[in-house]
Scaffold this active site. Structure first.
Site, mmCIF file in Angstrom:
data_model
loop_
_atom_site.group_PDB
_atom_site.id
_atom_site.type_symbol
_atom_site.label_atom_id
_atom_site.label_comp_id
_atom_site.label_asym_id
_atom_site.label_seq_id
_atom_site.Cartn_x
_atom_site.Cartn_y
_atom_site.Cartn_z
ATOM 1 N N HIS A 154 45.793 36.848 38.806
ATOM 2 C CA HIS A 154 44.959 37.825 39.513
ATOM 3 C C HIS A 154 45.373 37.901 40.984
ATOM 4 O O HIS A 154 45.636 38.989 41.509
ATOM 5 C CB HIS A 154 43.493 37.404 39.358
ATOM 6 C CG HIS A 154 42.495 38.221 40.107
ATOM 7 N ND1 HIS A 154 41.543 38.989 39.468
ATOM 8 C CD2 HIS A 154 42.262 38.386 41.445
ATOM 9 C CE1 HIS A 154 40.787 39.591 40.370
ATOM 10 N NE2 HIS A 154 41.193 39.235 41.577
ATOM 11 N N GLU A 155 45.461 36.764 41.657
ATOM 12 C CA GLU A 155 45.795 36.779 43.085
ATOM 13 C C GLU A 155 47.207 37.326 43.317
ATOM 14 O O GLU A 155 47.440 38.067 44.260
ATOM 15 C CB GLU A 155 45.646 35.383 43.696
ATOM 16 C CG GLU A 155 44.224 34.810 43.640
ATOM 17 C CD GLU A 155 43.147 35.735 44.213
ATOM 18 O OE1 GLU A 155 43.475 36.622 45.038
ATOM 19 O OE2 GLU A 155 41.969 35.590 43.819
ATOM 20 N N HIS A 158 47.217 41.053 43.197
ATOM 21 C CA HIS A 158 46.862 41.611 44.514
ATOM 22 C C HIS A 158 48.112 41.660 45.386
ATOM 23 O O HIS A 158 48.440 42.679 45.976
ATOM 24 C CB HIS A 158 45.813 40.739 45.210
ATOM 25 C CG HIS A 158 44.407 40.940 44.723
ATOM 26 N ND1 HIS A 158 43.872 42.175 44.455
ATOM 27 C CD2 HIS A 158 43.399 40.049 44.503
ATOM 28 C CE1 HIS A 158 42.606 42.041 44.073
ATOM 29 N NE2 HIS A 158 42.293 40.759 44.082
ATOM 30 N N HIS A 164 41.134 45.824 42.763
ATOM 31 C CA HIS A 164 40.330 45.472 41.590
ATOM 32 C C HIS A 164 40.172 46.681 40.669
ATOM 33 O O HIS A 164 40.122 47.814 41.134
ATOM 34 C CB HIS A 164 38.947 44.951 42.031
ATOM 35 C CG HIS A 164 39.048 43.602 42.660
ATOM 36 N ND1 HIS A 164 38.474 43.292 43.870
ATOM 37 C CD2 HIS A 164 39.672 42.479 42.236
ATOM 38 C CE1 HIS A 164 38.747 42.029 44.170
ATOM 39 N NE2 HIS A 164 39.465 41.515 43.200
ATOM 40 N N TYR A 213 36.051 42.788 38.003
ATOM 41 C CA TYR A 213 34.946 41.875 38.316
ATOM 42 C C TYR A 213 34.240 41.517 37.009
ATOM 43 O O TYR A 213 34.249 42.291 36.050
ATOM 44 C CB TYR A 213 33.887 42.568 39.175
ATOM 45 C CG TYR A 213 34.144 42.668 40.656
ATOM 46 C CD1 TYR A 213 35.289 42.171 41.268
ATOM 47 C CD2 TYR A 213 33.174 43.275 41.466
ATOM 48 C CE1 TYR A 213 35.467 42.284 42.641
ATOM 49 C CE2 TYR A 213 33.349 43.387 42.842
ATOM 50 C CZ TYR A 213 34.495 42.895 43.418
ATOM 51 O OH TYR A 213 34.666 43.011 44.762
HETATM 52 ZN ZN LIG Z 1 40.633 39.873 43.413
#
Ligand SMILES: [Zn+2]
Ligand SMILES: [Ca+2]
Ligand SMILES: [Ca+2]
Length: 694
Positions: A154-155, A158, A164, A213
């Site tokens: 996930h990071e 980014h 997101h 999320y």
């Molecule tokens: Zn994030």
């Protein structure tokens, strides 16, 4: 076997009689406190106030962060793993890179002075900037509790340029943001961007995205802040298992990916061209592409439990023909890049015990342009009424084919050999497979199931416990247990990273979203000391006693909803794959580290003399040997002077079958008198002969 049993029994007995340590007081390690903490919970608990919870902004977000080539990284991203990182995080970051290499065209390399690079460090929380900020050293934080592969993926997404999922311009068509349930001041985390700032690359809205999320993000009470417009997805959003299919599609579009580094082939035999596999004509039988076999399997593996007589498998019929009939199926040409491969496939034997399946490779080099065959593995065993999972490690460096060769044996057969759902990738095979059948029954029993004993390549013995709880969440425990090599191993066990993976049995390895967690043994923690000293007596199903060390546990390994969200359970079976790697070489990963002075290290090390190809390093100024390890052998001892192999620890190879326990029981009985003698001798040497009522 004999030796192993001797140690197991002896250690158990010694502890019962001579016991001295307050073992019961030793605490277990709970890695997740029973809470499935997401990135946002972790960062919030730390009081961080980052943009959307985990995004570091240098300035106001530009209008088109994701759109715009200046924010792209090169396909191979330079990185530094800072020494501040936890050891478990370091190992997991490298595992996350492997997932990028398998599923996308993104690769990573240690930084060698390139203008821009990602510095992965242990900051407060888990966070990253979005895209390549082109400022030299770009930070990405993997803080405490962020050491989970999905969180790391996930990071890095980014960093690669992704926002997101729920901030997409079209998100209101798919989710409803419950404004009154959001904590005061956190409303900004639910912004959406217009399609000039964020491009969703013509991929549908994705509830499965690792960038979404979870339903409870930034809530002020107990009610969800995000409600999915299709109710079935409410418990799907927020997964941190692995990339979704659409995550990969978007990444591939953003970076114009055409191929990946480590993926080679997947085949579920659903198409008539059978993925370009060919039947040999130099044999006397063929593999048939069929939907079922009267004596089993009733359905192929791809569609088992989903549809009958829909999917295809490849079958070698051994109920007809003559002894030694052969049927050979060869893959198309394959071109390796890395020189090591893992072949994984499902196998069903409804033939006889003497029928066999050989896996071979045919290698093509300048010296042998017509190919040279090499047998890699023979699979033989009793017919079983279910699909079994097999892994075969190949080490091929030149153009090659994978060859499946079925051979009919002399025993009578009503069926034959079937294969399905083949995957080949240039990755390491898992070390152990724990096949748990009748999973529904296991869940309803609500009692801990223990795996057979497994050995790590270094020789540590361990066991996995699986406990379905009343809420159907699966708990996973890891224990070091007493084993054959304990006298020769280092204690407490240091920097061994154990990964436990619940396999998503999707036929295509690129679309699997397996659930996995890792722990790394820390020599400063007593729970990783020798099980004989800190463990408790436990018993194998055959009655043999051994010592089981304290548990390291993930008490929210997977929830029931997630369990149902993918193909984890198929044919009422699950597969738990485990790998234990020595990651002590990651202790210092910083370039230009001053911790080791090469000249001193060389002279001290030369005098120390590691044997058998062991590499000498300095730890706190003292020379230490790092011993070489192979697939089924390893060196141990202070100077790597002792060789261990799977032959010494017979338990390894056959441990996935319960039959071992029956065998062990027989041997226990046969060798009892022998052990008594050995035991008496040992007790005498310890001066304990008067306390030995065995
Ligand atoms: Zn994030
Ligand atoms: Ca199939
Ligand atoms: Ca043939």
């Amino acid at each position: 076997m004999d030796l192993w049993l001797f140690y197991v029994l002896l250690s158990g007995v010694i502890l019962q009689i001579v016991c001295c340590l307050p073992v019961q007081e030793l605490q277990e390690r709970n890695e997740d406190s029973g809470i499935d903490q997401d990135i946002f919970d972790i960062n919030e608990a730390l009081g961080l106030n980052l943009f959307e919870g985990d995004i570091k902004l240098d300035e106001r977000p530009e209008r088109n962060s994701i759109i715009g080539n200046e924010y792209r990284w090169p396909h191979t991203i330079p990185y530094v793993l800072e020494d501040s990182l936890d050891m478990n995080a370091k190992g997991l970051i490298l595992n996350a890179f492997e997932q990028y290499r398998l599923k996308s065209c993104i690769d990573f390399k240690p930084w060698e002075g390139e203008a821009n690079y990602i510095s992965v460090f242990k900051g407060s929380g888990c966070w990253s900037s979005v895209g390549n900020r082109r400022k030299g050293r770009q930070e990405l934080s993997i803080g405490a509790n962020c050491d989970r592969i999905g969180t790391i993926e996930h990071e890095f997404l980014h960093a690669l340029g992704f926002w997101h999922e729920q901030s997409r311009s079209d998100r209101d068509d798919y989710v409803t943001i419950m404004r009154d349930r959001i904590q005061e001041g956190k409303e900004g985390n639910f912004n959406k961007y217009d399609d000039k700032r964020s491009d969703f690359l013509n991929v549908p809205y994705d509830y499965n995205s690792v960038m979404h999320y979870s339903k409870n993000a930034f809530r002020n009470g107990t009610e969800p802040t995000i409600v999915t417009n299709i109710p079935a997805f409410i418990d799907v959003i927020g997964q941190r298992m692995d990339f979704s299919e659409y995550d990969i599609r978007k990444l591939s579009r953003l970076y114009n990916c055409t191929s990946s580094l480590s993926f080679m082939e997947t085949c579920s035999f659903e198409f008539e061209n059978v993925c370009g596999m060919i039947q040999s004509t130099e044999d006397n039988a063929d593999w048939q592409r069929i939907t079922q076999v009267p004596s089993g399997p009733q359905t192929d593996h791809t569609y088992v439990g989903i549809c009958q007589e829909t999917g295809y498998l490849m079958h070698f019929n051994t109920s007809a023909g003559s002894v030694s009939d052969r049927a050979v199926l060869e893959s198309r040409f394959l071109y390796p890049k890395r020189g090591f491969q893992c072949l994984q496939f499902y196998y069903y034997n409804s033939g006889s015990e003497s029928d066999q399946l050989n896996v071979l490779v045919k290698e093509y080099t300048d010296a042998s342009p017509n190919g040279t065959q090499r047998l890699v593995k023979t699979i033989q065993g009793s017919p079983a009424g279910y699909w079994e999972l097999h892994h075969v490690s190949l080490n091929v460096a030149s153009k090659f084919r994978v060859v499946f060769e079925g051979i009919k044996g002399p025993d009578g057969s009503n069926g034959g050999l079937s294969i399905d759902d083949i995957n080949l990738s240039e990755t390491q095979c898992p070390h152990h497979v724990w096949h748990i059948r009748n999973f529904t029954q296991v869940v309803s029993s609500a009692t801990t199931q223990y795996s057979p004993p497994f050995y790590s390549p270094k020789g540590y013995a361990f066991q996995i416990g699986l406990l379905p709880t009343s809420s159907f969440n699966l708990h996973i425990h890891l224990h070091l247990i007493s084993g054959a090599n304990d006298d020769r191993l280092q204690w407490p066990c240091a920097w061994q990273q154990a990964t436990v993976l619940l396999l998503d049995q999707h036929p295509d390895i690129r679309q699997r979203m397996s659930n996995q967690r890792s722990i790394t043994t820390d020599p400063s923690q007593l729970v990783y000391d020798r099980p004989d000293n800190v463990g408790m007596v436990a018993t194998f199903p055959n009655g043999t006693e051994f010592m089981r060390g304290p548990a390291t546990e993930f008490s929210s390994f997977i929830t029931q909803q997630r369990l149902e969200s993918r193909e984890f359970v198929k044919e009422d079976s699950i597969f738990i794959l485990t790998t234990v790697e020595d990651i002590s070489h990651l202790i210092s990963t910083q370039p230009n580290s001053t911790a080791v002075t090469p000249t001193t290290a060389t002279s001290v090390c030369e005098a120390y003399g590691c044997q058998n190809g062991g590499i000498c390093i300095l730890e706190e100024g003292k020379p230490v040997c790092r011993c070489p390890v192979g697939a089924d052998w390893w060196y141990v001892g202070e100077k790597c002077e002792q060789k261990g192999s799977t032959q010494d620890t017979v338990v390894i190879a056959v441990a996935s079958s319960l039959s071992i326990f029956a065998v062990m029981l027989i041997i226990t009985i046969v060798t009892t008198s022998c052990i008594k003698k050995k035991y008496r001798k040992k007790m005498e040497s310890l001066g304990l002969q008067n306390k030995t009522p065995l």
